[in-house]
Design a protein around this motif. Structure first.
Motif, PDB file in Angstrom:
ATOM      1  N   PRO A  55       0.794  -1.235   0.000  1.00 23.26           N
ATOM      2  CA  PRO A  55       0.000   0.000   0.000  1.00 23.26           C
ATOM      3  C   PRO A  55       0.825   1.283   0.000  1.00 23.26           C
ATOM      4  N   SER A  56       2.025   1.259   0.569  1.00 18.82           N
ATOM      5  CA  SER A  56       2.820   2.494   0.654  1.00 18.82           C
ATOM      6  C   SER A  56       3.855   2.627  -0.458  1.00 18.82           C
ATOM      7  N   THR A  57       4.043   1.594  -1.264  1.00 16.43           N
ATOM      8  CA  THR A  57       5.166   1.622  -2.212  1.00 16.43           C
ATOM      9  C   THR A  57       4.988   2.637  -3.334  1.00 16.43           C
ATOM     10  N   LEU A  58       3.758   2.887  -3.765  1.00 16.54           N
ATOM     11  CA  LEU A  58       3.570   3.827  -4.872  1.00 16.54           C
ATOM     12  C   LEU A  58       3.860   5.260  -4.436  1.00 16.54           C
ATOM     13  N   ARG A  59       3.511   5.616  -3.218  1.00 21.84           N
ATOM     14  CA  ARG A  59       3.895   6.938  -2.706  1.00 21.84           C
ATOM     15  C   ARG A  59       5.400   6.985  -2.476  1.00 21.84           C
ATOM     16  N   LEU A  60       5.957   5.889  -2.027  1.00 18.19           N
ATOM     17  CA  LEU A  60       7.394   5.805  -1.761  1.00 18.19           C
ATOM     18  C   LEU A  60       8.217   6.103  -3.006  1.00 18.19           C
ATOM     19  N   MET A 357     -13.606  -6.670  -1.375  1.00 18.44           N
ATOM     20  CA  MET A 357     -13.452  -5.361  -0.749  1.00 18.44           C
ATOM     21  C   MET A 357     -12.187  -4.730  -1.299  1.00 18.44           C
ATOM     22  N   ILE A 358     -12.244  -3.438  -1.519  1.00 18.96           N
ATOM     23  CA  ILE A 358     -11.077  -2.757  -2.071  1.00 18.96           C
ATOM     24  C   ILE A 358     -11.136  -1.289  -1.660  1.00 18.96           C
ATOM     25  N   LEU A 359      -9.977  -0.740  -1.340  1.00 14.84           N
ATOM     26  CA  LEU A 359      -9.824   0.687  -1.059  1.00 14.84           C
ATOM     27  C   LEU A 359      -8.741   1.215  -1.978  1.00 14.84           C
ATOM     28  N   ILE A 360      -9.098   2.101  -2.874  1.00 14.67           N
ATOM     29  CA  ILE A 360      -8.136   2.650  -3.824  1.00 14.67           C
ATOM     30  C   ILE A 360      -7.933   4.127  -3.527  1.00 14.67           C
ATOM     31  N   LYS A 390      -4.573   8.751   3.635  1.00 11.13           N
ATOM     32  CA  LYS A 390      -3.766   9.729   4.366  1.00 11.13           C
ATOM     33  C   LYS A 390      -2.462   9.133   4.874  1.00 11.13           C
ATOM     34  N   ASP A 391      -2.526   7.963   5.476  1.00 11.38           N
ATOM     35  CA  ASP A 391      -1.353   7.370   6.138  1.00 11.38           C
ATOM     36  C   ASP A 391      -0.883   6.085   5.460  1.00 11.38           C
ATOM     37  N   LEU A 392      -1.699   5.534   4.552  1.00  8.64           N
ATOM     38  CA  LEU A 392      -1.399   4.257   3.889  1.00  8.64           C
ATOM     39  C   LEU A 392      -1.143   3.147   4.899  1.00  8.64           C
ATOM     40  N   MET A 393      -1.704   3.316   6.095  1.00 10.56           N
ATOM     41  CA  MET A 393      -1.621   2.319   7.163  1.00 10.56           C
ATOM     42  C   MET A 393      -0.191   2.077   7.657  1.00 10.56           C
ATOM     43  N   VAL A 394       0.713   3.011   7.343  1.00 14.74           N
ATOM     44  CA  VAL A 394       2.116   2.854   7.745  1.00 14.74           C
ATOM     45  C   VAL A 394       2.262   2.837   9.259  1.00 14.74           C
TER      46      VAL A 394
END
Length: 406
Positions: A55-60, A357-360, A390-394
């Motif tokens: 979930p965080s890799t695309l922002r990374l 279920m999906i959250l995009i 907001k946080d990408l669950m990080v």
């Protein structure tokens, strides 16, 4: 001393988990509260030295916002094994090249690319998916991953017109992250189907995502694609800076083309007879491989008619696999040399699928979610941002990995 020779000297049974993604790590965490360390060893093997939370890799890879290089790249180590596994678990960094299966449920071995051989009594395959180039991270070291991330950031910063080929979750989320970081760049998503994503999801959800993207000045071209020839060049890394003519005759002049099509199961180390035509592992409802009852598979790699997601692997599959491992060990201890039929046990846990279920995300402030309950619930930007964008669950990762970033 190799792990193989250690195992020979031990009367403990060894549970080997190949893959430290959300499914594999959740299983390690579950085992840590229930296992008897006097009877069992647990070994976790992963191709990378660090946990890579998708979930965080695309922002990374787009920018340094939120300090994700430090906050989201959690190395594996002693901290991975907690509770009853503290001091009783082993992490091995290596890529699996072959599984040598034992006869009739007997133990076998896992062969790694460095030549190491790891014996198992119970094996869990959780090797996940191989993703397209923007998040196809190297495996050799954390420094190599950091260099890869920096190169992607520089690549995006340099480009003025970016084409994303594939309008699934990766393409949509990458488009949103790029717009957050670069408000004025030209960004286009091209997608073969008439709506984004696939037909698993209702049209109202798929068109809603498109409207969100277009409201942020991201061009969405549906019902079209680049040619097969150009797609092959893109895979080989030879497509950049050239005018493209799509299958529908559109002329595009991007200076950066990024593949964002779907993932493929990471199962190249397995023989073809264990796989479906799509490369997924054929499993029983107990997650066992039919021909190898002491081998389980979980997550993206399993052949099951549903969409793949980290949430399904972690919340709906890993608990059942843990229960089945213990029931299998119990039955094996009681059966002696007799054949073990886990599926016939009333205490086994069988999988019948999970709700879709999906959250995009669409950058930090937008996105949409869909939950296939009742009439099909769609949630909008504010709630999607609160739950994921907001946080990408990080902030939740330390509870999964056992590691606290310094």
């Amino acid at each position: 001393m190799s792990f193989e020779s250690k195992k020979k000297d031990s009367k403990k049974s060894t549970i080997v988990i190949v893959g430290g993604g959300f499914g594999g790590l959740t299983l390690v965490g579950s085992l840590s509260t229930a296992i008897d360390p006097l009877k069992h060893n647990v070994v976790l093997i992963d191709a990378r030295p660090t946990f890579m939370p998708l979930p965080s890799t695309l922002r990374l890879v787009v920018s340094d916002v939120d300090d994700l290089m430090r906050r989201s790249l959690h190395p594996y180590g002693d901290h991975t094994f907690r509770n009853k596994l503290a001091g009783n678990g082993t992490f091995i960094h290596g890529s699996v090249t072959e599984i040598k299966f034992g006869e009739a449920g007997q133990g076998g071995s896992v062969v790694l690319d460095n030549g190491e051989v790891v014996q198992y009594d119970i094996l869990v395959l959780a090797t996940g998916s191989a993703w397209p180039s923007p998040i196809n991270f190297p495996t050799e070291s954390k420094s190599a991953i950091e260099e890869f991330v920096q190169a992607r950031r520089e690549e995006f910063a340099k480009a003025s017109d970016i084409l994303l080929v594939g309008g699934g979750a990766v393409g949509i989320e990458l488009g949103g992250e790029l717009r957050d970081a670069f408000p004025s760049k030209a960004i286009t998503i091209i997608h073969r189907a008439t709506h984004l994503l696939n037909t698993t999801y209702p049209d109202k959800y798929r068109t809603g995502l498109q409207k969100q993207l277009e409201a942020r000045n991201i061009t969405v071209l549906t019902g079209d694609s680049i040619t097969e020839s150009d797609a092959s060049k893109l895979v080989e890394g030879h497509l950049s800076g050239a005018e493209l003519v799509t299958e529908q005759g559109r002329k595009l002049k991007p200076d950066l083309v990024i593949p964002t099509w779907g993932a493929r199961p990471n199962t190249s180390y397995l023989p073809a007879d264990l796989l479906s035509s799509s490369g997924h592992v054929k499993v029983l409802p107990t997650f066992q491989l039919p021909a190898h009852p002491n081998v389980f598979a979980i997550g993206d790699i399993i052949e099951w008619k549903e969409q793949k997601s980290a949430a399904k692997a972690a919340y709906f599959q890993a608990p059942k696999v843990m229960k089945n491992i213990f029931e299998y060990l119990h039955l094996a201890e009681a059966a002696g040399s007799r054949e073990i039929n886990l599926s016939a046990s009333k205490k086994s846990s069988k999988y019948s699928g999970s709700m879709e279920m999906i959250l995009i995300t669409n950058g930090k402030g937008g996105g949409m979610g869909y939950f296939d309950v009742l009439w099909g619930i769609v949630i909008g930007g504010w709630l999607a941002s609160l739950m994921k964008s907001k946080d990408l669950m990080v902030s939740r990762l330390p509870g999964i990995t056992g590691y606290t970033p310094k």
